[in-house]
Design a protein around this motif. Sequence first.
Motif, short mmCIF file in Angstrom:
data_model
loop_
_atom_site.label_atom_id
_atom_site.label_comp_id
_atom_site.label_asym_id
_atom_site.label_seq_id
_atom_site.Cartn_x
_atom_site.Cartn_y
_atom_site.Cartn_z
N ASP A 73 0.86 -1.18 0.00
CA ASP A 73 0.00 0.00 0.00
C ASP A 73 0.90 1.24 0.00
N ASN A 101 -7.28 1.54 -4.04
CA ASN A 101 -6.13 1.99 -3.25
C ASN A 101 -4.96 2.28 -4.18
N TYR A 102 -3.97 2.99 -3.68
CA TYR A 102 -2.73 3.18 -4.43
C TYR A 102 -1.71 2.17 -3.94
N TYR A 103 -1.02 1.55 -4.88
CA TYR A 103 -0.06 0.50 -4.59
C TYR A 103 1.29 0.85 -5.20
N ASN A 122 -2.94 2.38 -9.41
CA ASN A 122 -4.22 1.85 -8.89
C ASN A 122 -5.06 1.39 -10.06
#
Length: 123
Positions: A73, A101-103, A122
């Motif tokens: 994350d 979510n942003y990964y 994302n």
Amino acid sequence: MAVGAAALATVLGTVASPAHAVEAGEAGASRASNTDIFVKSSRGYMLFHDDGDVFEICDTNADGHGVEGQLVDYFTGTTYLYLDDGGDKGCDKKGYDIGANYYVMHFWWSGDGIVRKSGRFNE
């Protein structure tokens, strides 16, 4: 600006498809819209296939060390997925359904532990 981003990607050892769109207000963020995102080194690579949400890791050198990677994350540092490869034929794959979510992907060769990171992305 594009030259600076390309230079940063080279320093970090990342490669992203030019088809990735940057969302308004999210400088540097890529949307994984049926494109591949990967992190590589001379020892191997980690790849995200958006079509099917599959992560793949490959050790490309028979040097006695494997490669490892994580899906993390971007904001919290929470690890959602861990993969490793080495000592066997072929690459290893695991599925993980990414969401809004942003990964970021972290990838390293077990011989030196230097972590290479993808850009933020994302779905």
